[in-house]
Enzyme design. Structure first.
Site, PDB file in Angstrom:
ATOM      1  N   LYS A  94     -22.268   3.508 -52.248  1.00 13.85           N
ATOM      2  CA  LYS A  94     -22.844   4.169 -51.083  1.00 13.85           C
ATOM      3  C   LYS A  94     -22.615   5.664 -51.259  1.00 13.85           C
ATOM      4  O   LYS A  94     -21.487   6.149 -51.169  1.00 13.85           O
ATOM      5  CB  LYS A  94     -22.173   3.660 -49.802  1.00 13.85           C
ATOM      6  CG  LYS A  94     -22.646   4.354 -48.535  1.00 13.85           C
ATOM      7  CD  LYS A  94     -24.145   4.215 -48.331  1.00 13.85           C
ATOM      8  CE  LYS A  94     -24.521   2.824 -47.830  1.00 13.85           C
ATOM      9  NZ  LYS A  94     -25.981   2.656 -47.677  1.00 13.85           N
ATOM     10  N   HIS A 135     -30.332  -6.491 -48.742  1.00 18.98           N
ATOM     11  CA  HIS A 135     -29.562  -5.454 -48.042  1.00 18.98           C
ATOM     12  C   HIS A 135     -28.440  -6.090 -47.221  1.00 18.98           C
ATOM     13  O   HIS A 135     -28.496  -7.264 -46.864  1.00 18.98           O
ATOM     14  CB  HIS A 135     -30.522  -4.693 -47.114  1.00 18.98           C
ATOM     15  CG  HIS A 135     -29.858  -3.808 -46.125  1.00 18.98           C
ATOM     16  ND1 HIS A 135     -29.689  -4.147 -44.797  1.00 18.98           N
ATOM     17  CD2 HIS A 135     -29.320  -2.576 -46.268  1.00 18.98           C
ATOM     18  CE1 HIS A 135     -29.085  -3.158 -44.176  1.00 18.98           C
ATOM     19  NE2 HIS A 135     -28.856  -2.189 -45.034  1.00 18.98           N
ATOM     20  N   ASN A 189     -25.551  -5.058 -43.926  1.00 21.68           N
ATOM     21  CA  ASN A 189     -24.708  -4.273 -43.016  1.00 21.68           C
ATOM     22  C   ASN A 189     -23.361  -4.968 -42.936  1.00 21.68           C
ATOM     23  O   ASN A 189     -23.199  -6.069 -43.453  1.00 21.68           O
ATOM     24  CB  ASN A 189     -25.322  -4.233 -41.610  1.00 21.68           C
ATOM     25  CG  ASN A 189     -26.289  -3.079 -41.436  1.00 21.68           C
ATOM     26  OD1 ASN A 189     -26.088  -2.000 -41.981  1.00 21.68           O
ATOM     27  ND2 ASN A 189     -27.341  -3.315 -40.685  1.00 21.68           N
TER      28      ASN A 189
END
Ligand SMILES: [Mg+2]
Length: 393
Positions: free
Chosen positions: A162, A289, A291
């Protein structure tokens, strides 16, 4: 088969102070759980994003789902017309879990069957501040050191950084440091749209031989399309193509190579499978993806990934950052070995939720009733003049 009871359970769990281009993760991450009970007493769970808005959406649609058949996903979708994708997806996962438990088959079988029994996941690396579990990691040296820790623990073959946190030149060095330390690993960098086109061109050219793809380096479909003409790295996104209506414009602009599916954001497991088919038809790749999430989402992601033939990339997951003590499972966290996770095979999602652990994380939420994730305000606790400027570099 009928759904006779619905519980919406907000939960909170500890997270390290992970950095991103917007700011820093708060001390607690929140999620909303859905628990469906059928007339025969079987139970199905779903998990989605936390926060008040999602909670309200889940509460709002309770009344239309009570009495419905959990096997009838398409009817539920029509009954929940207008529901946000992250609201519908939680119900859909819970309905599939419940149906699978009643029928004695797994969610992946309900989704058409597995093409793989284990799913490759990426080691999701973050720059971060120190907390009680981790030393500070805000440099190339500490990032490479920490990557070695995760590599030794889980054997990852793909590492994702990230980015958008340090100066771009430093992040180039980080990728080069990882490349030197892990010559065989596939590497990804995701700066969350924080770079200007010029910066993205510089970074993209510097790392052209080191990355499998560059994720959301610049803002928007137009920016990605312009960048794509100037560098040869494949571009991936979970930020500029986030719903089905974005796909035509993105394809016309030739903006991206890889679309990151996420069942929470794209409206469920079936919708994600449809997205994968569309991508395949259009000559685009799909990746997955993540979270911050708990075990229920992890299991759902594994079942989904197992059923998508063209999901050839390692799936992203934040799961390594969940403390063992925050796992909702009676058996403890699902395991990652050699960079892979087994797809559960017992009925439904194939995981055993411990009601006491759910109660503990719900009590956490009552002590930390976070209304919506706010990385910016959290960042201002450390840097009072922090502004979420985009592009920053
Ligand atoms: Mg991303």
């Amino acid at each position: 088969m009928k759904i006779t009871n619905i519980d919406i359970i907000p939960v909170a769990f500890k997270e390290p102070p992970l950095r991103n281009s917007t700011g820093v993760h708060e001390e607690y991450a929140v999620r909303n759980l859905v628990k469906l009970t059928s007339e025969c007493g079987a139970v199905g769970y779903g998990e989605t994003l936390g926060g008040t808005e999602v909670y309200s959406g889940l509460e709002h649609f309770k009344k239309v789902l009570l009495g419905q058949d959990p096997a009838n996903i398409e009817r539920a979708k029509l009954l929940m017309h207008g529901a946000a994708p992250n609201v519908f997806s939680a119900y859909e996962v819970a309905m599939l879990d419940l149906t699978g438990k009643i029928l004695g088959i797994s969610v992946s079988e309900l989704l058409g069957g597995r093409v793989r029994d284990e799913v490759t996941v990426s080691g999701y690396l973050f720059y971060h501040y120190a907390d009680e579990n981790y030393n500070e990691n805000l440099s190339t040296e500490s990032m490479v050191k920490e990557a070695k820790y995760w590599f030794d623990k889980h054997g990852f073959t793909t590492l994702k950084v990230k980015g958008g946190v340090l100066e771009p030149a430093e992040e180039i060095e980080t990728i080069r440091g990882l490349r030197a330390a892990f010559p065989e690993a596939k590497l990804r960098l995701d700066p969350n749209q924080i770079w200007s086109l010029t910066t993205a061109v510089q970074v993209g050219r510097a790392l052209a031989d080191d990355l499998e793809y560059l994720e959301d380096p610049v803002n928007g479909i137009e920016g990605m399309a312009r960048l794509r003409q100037l560098i040869r790295l494949p571009l991936a996104t979970n930020m500029c193509v986030t719903e089905f209506d974005h796909i035509p414009a993105s394809v016309r602009a030739n903006a991206v190579d890889v679309i990151l599916l996420d069942h929470h954001h794209w409206g469920g497991l079936w919708a994600s499978k449809h997205l994968a088919v569309i991508c395949n038809t259009l000559g685009l790749d799909v990746s997955m993806h993540s979270n911050s999430h708990l075990d229920i989402s992890m299991a759902a992601m594994l079942h989904l990934a197992a059923t998508i033939p063209n999901l050839i990339y390692a799936s992203d997951t934040h799961y390594i950052w969940v403390n063992e003590s925050d796992s909702l499972l009676s058996t403890g966290k699902l395991q990652i070995k050699d960079g892979k996770m087994d797809v559960p095979t017992s009925p439904g999602l194939g995981i055993d939720i411990d009601g006491e652990k759910v109660a503990t994380l719900h009590a956490n939420f009552e002590q930390h009733p976070i209304e919506s994730r706010d990385d910016i305000t959290e960042m201002r606790q450390r840097n009072c003049s922090w502004l979420p400027i985009k592009p920053r570099w």
